[in-house]
Design an enzyme around this catalytic site. Structure first.
Site, PDB file in Angstrom:
ATOM      1  N   GLU A 330      -0.225  17.319   6.427  1.00  0.00           N
ATOM      2  CA  GLU A 330      -1.422  16.707   7.011  1.00  0.00           C
ATOM      3  C   GLU A 330      -1.141  15.317   7.601  1.00  0.00           C
ATOM      4  OE1 GLU A 330      -4.653  18.601   3.874  1.00  0.00           O
ATOM      5  OE2 GLU A 330      -3.722  16.683   3.416  1.00  0.00           O
ATOM      6  N   PRO A 331      -0.326  15.222   8.629  1.00  0.00           N
ATOM      7  CA  PRO A 331      -0.092  13.893   9.209  1.00  0.00           C
ATOM      8  C   PRO A 331      -1.285  13.416  10.027  1.00  0.00           C
ATOM      9  CG  PRO A 331       1.031  15.579  10.500  1.00  0.00           C
ATOM     10  CD  PRO A 331       0.389  16.286   9.340  1.00  0.00           C
ATOM     11  N   ARG A 333      -1.709   9.386  10.743  1.00  0.00           N
ATOM     12  CA  ARG A 333      -1.168   8.174  11.370  1.00  0.00           C
ATOM     13  C   ARG A 333       0.008   8.471  12.309  1.00  0.00           C
ATOM     14  NH1 ARG A 333      -1.394   3.270   8.578  1.00  0.00           N
ATOM     15  NH2 ARG A 333      -1.710   4.533   6.710  1.00  0.00           N
ATOM     16  N   ARG A 374      -7.302  -3.484   9.354  1.00  0.00           N
ATOM     17  CA  ARG A 374      -6.132  -3.176   8.525  1.00  0.00           C
ATOM     18  C   ARG A 374      -5.352  -4.439   8.123  1.00  0.00           C
ATOM     19  NH1 ARG A 374      -2.262  -0.656   9.486  1.00  0.00           N
ATOM     20  NH2 ARG A 374      -2.109   0.451   7.505  1.00  0.00           N
ATOM     21  N   TYR A 378      -5.250  -4.573   4.251  1.00  0.00           N
ATOM     22  CA  TYR A 378      -3.975  -4.142   3.642  1.00  0.00           C
ATOM     23  C   TYR A 378      -2.853  -5.141   3.859  1.00  0.00           C
ATOM     24  CZ  TYR A 378      -6.468   0.306   4.346  1.00  0.00           C
ATOM     25  OH  TYR A 378      -7.403   1.301   4.388  1.00  0.00           O
ATOM     26  N   CYS A 405     -16.709 -14.651  11.856  1.00  0.00           N
ATOM     27  CA  CYS A 405     -16.893 -15.861  11.056  1.00  0.00           C
ATOM     28  C   CYS A 405     -16.195 -15.719   9.719  1.00  0.00           C
ATOM     29  CB  CYS A 405     -18.378 -16.110  10.866  1.00  0.00           C
ATOM     30  SG  CYS A 405     -19.156 -16.453  12.430  1.00  0.00           S
ATOM     31  N   GLU A 406     -14.893 -15.669   9.771  1.00  0.00           N
ATOM     32  CA  GLU A 406     -14.136 -15.455   8.550  1.00  0.00           C
ATOM     33  C   GLU A 406     -12.687 -15.832   8.818  1.00  0.00           C
ATOM     34  OE1 GLU A 406     -15.447 -12.157   6.451  1.00  0.00           O
ATOM     35  OE2 GLU A 406     -13.544 -11.751   5.471  1.00  0.00           O
TER      36      GLU A 406
END
Ligand code: LLP
Length: 477
Positions: A330-331, A333, A374, A378, A405-406
């Protein structure tokens, strides 16, 4: 003892030795170079120095569709999908008559993408009724679709069974009963696989490693839940047990985890067949094959992955004296990520002096963590290039940040970008075809970008850009 400082850890004595540049990142000899492993296959610089893809320049794409924009190279996406399909068919041909590739739609799916996959003969891994719906709309036959999830609703299970899905991957003991009840209510027999937690700690970020014991997915092998679920499924006439499934995590480069996982799964497979006197015709080894986001990553190609997995399966089946079940993978990415880059327009830039005489340039773009979470989620690494033109300026250590705003709103943590890059330039970030649009948000009431595919000089909208009206239409007033 931990060093602290009221202005932050970077100001603490001794911290000037902190390396601001990751070891894998070196100043490029040519700041305009496009490293082939990072970019979709038709990406190139045109005679004017601007990036082109599918025969179109980024300026044309930005003018027609606006920015930020996900630009998907159709030839690249389909080429990788077909390469996986063919590599697995070939590597497993003599073992079990071939192997099936279920594209993991969570990476990215749209009806147009499902249509390509249907035409190109791949199957689909879906995890919700929404993903299932897009697969069906694209014309993927129900029997070539799998439904996953650790907390599927009855409605989702019913929808899947009505669509005649080829497999429902059962994730818990309770779900054995739920799927059986829904199947009974429809008067059908549900084809099921059991998701097994094989106890492998994949070498990846802990948020995306999925086969170690202490997490929500699957039926644990070591605690006996897996064996109990097998016994339970076999008592239900509304269920047909196809086989076992394992997915050990994502963005994995080391095949060692797959080897241990396959060995343990085949061990259980053998025990089930012997103890219960049944034949399990299938086995799914999951996805998780890594891609290159930066020069640091060197992923294996589909043929190598398929060949290595076939060797592992052949060896283990021989050692355990069992027939090879029909294998699937099940690829997500590895098919989707490299096909796409995100095109941004640069706004403000800002230079910040760091300790040790290091200077970092903050390059703000018109998107950010709402179109690529991401990096924040991550700590993922990405690359970037100045796309609207080539530059003769030297590379300066840069950080590409968004407009949210972060302070954690970072798209590319570290990259050398040309010193003259600035407002109005277009910047491209490769490898954003997986888990970027599919995980996008409306943080700060920002609208999500369009996804366009390009091929032979034509761009096609796969997912249109959200409008402020789309967002306002959700507000109850
Ligand atoms: N099969 C199952 C059962 C999965 O749970 C997944 C991913 C895949 C296949 C596909 O894995 P891939 O080949 O795409 O690595 N949002 C994270 C990744 C989460 C993956 C979840 N499951 C990220 O952005 O890295």
């Amino acid at each position: 003892m931990a060093r602290t400082h009221e202005a932050g850890q970077l100001h603490a004595p001794g911290s000037s030795s902190i390396a601001y540049v990751p070891a894998w990142l070196t100043p490029p000899a040519d700041v305009n170079e496009l490293l082939p492993k990072l970019w979709a296959r038709t990406v190139e610089r045109g005679a004017d120095g601007a990036v082109r893809v599918g025969g179109l320049s980024v300026a044309e794409l930005a003018a027609e569709h606006g920015t930020p924009l996900y630009v998907l190279d159709e030839a690249d996406f389909r080429g990788r999908a077909v390469a996986f399909r063919d590599a697995f068919a070939a590597a497993f041909a003599d073992l079990c008559g071939g192997a099936d590739v279920y594209y993991a739609t969570k990476a990215f799916i749209a009806t147009g993408v499902a249509r390509w996959l249907a035409q190109d003969g791949l199957s689909l891994d879906t995890s919700s009724s929404g993903e299932l719906e897009l697969g069906l709309r694209g014309g993927v036959p129900g029997e070539r679709i799998a439904l996953h999830g650790n907390n599927k609703s009855r409605a989702e299970i019913e929808k899947a069974l009505r669509a005649g899905v080829g497999r429902i991957v059962v994730d818990s003991l309770q779900e054995v009963d739920v799927v059986a009840e829904v199947a009974a209510s429809l008067g059908v027999v549900a084809p099921v696989m059991l998701r097994i937690t094989v106890g492998v700690e994949a070498h990846t970020h802990s948020y995306i490693a999925t086969a170690h014991e202490d997490q929500k997915f699957g039926l644990s092998l070591s605690s006996g839940a897996a064996q109990a679920a097998v016994a339970k499924v076999l008592t239900r006439p509304e269920l047909r047990l196809l086989g076992l499934h394992s997915h050990i995590g994502s963005q994995i480069f080391d095949m060692g985890g797959f080897e241990v996982s396959a060995r343990r799964l085949l061990g259980l497979h053998r025990t089930v067949e012997r103890e219960h006197g049944v034949t399990l015709p299938e086995m799914d080894l999951g996805g998780g094959f890594g891609v290159a986001y930066t020069s640091e990553h060197d992923p294996l190609g589909p043929e190598e992955i398929a060949g290595r997995l076939a060797d592992i399966v052949a060896r283990e089946c021989l050692a355990q004296g069992i027939a090879v079940p029909r294998i699937s993978v099940e690829p997500g990415r590895a098919i989707a990520a490299p096909s796409t880059f995100t095109l941004y327009e640069v706004g403000t830039t800002k230079d910040v002096d760091l300790d040790g005489g290091v200077r970092r340039r903050y390059v703000s773009v018109d998107g950010g963590m709402s179109d690529n979470v991401r990096t924040a989620l991550y700590d993922a690494d990405y690359s970037a290039t100045l796309a609207s033109r080539a530059s003769g300026a030297p590379g300066v250590l840069s950080r590409v940040v968004g407009k949210h705003c972060e302070s954690g709103d970072v798209v590319v943590k570290d990259e050398f970008l040309p010193a003259d890059a600035g407002a109005g330039d277009l910047l491209a970030v490769p490898g954003t075809g997986a888990y970027c649009r599919s995980m996008a948000s409306n943080y700060n009431q920002i609208t999500r970008p369009a996804v366009v595919s390009v091929r032979d000089g034509v761009s096609t909208v796969l997912v249109r850009r959200e409008t402020p009206e789309d967002l306002l239409s959700l507000d109850a007033g």
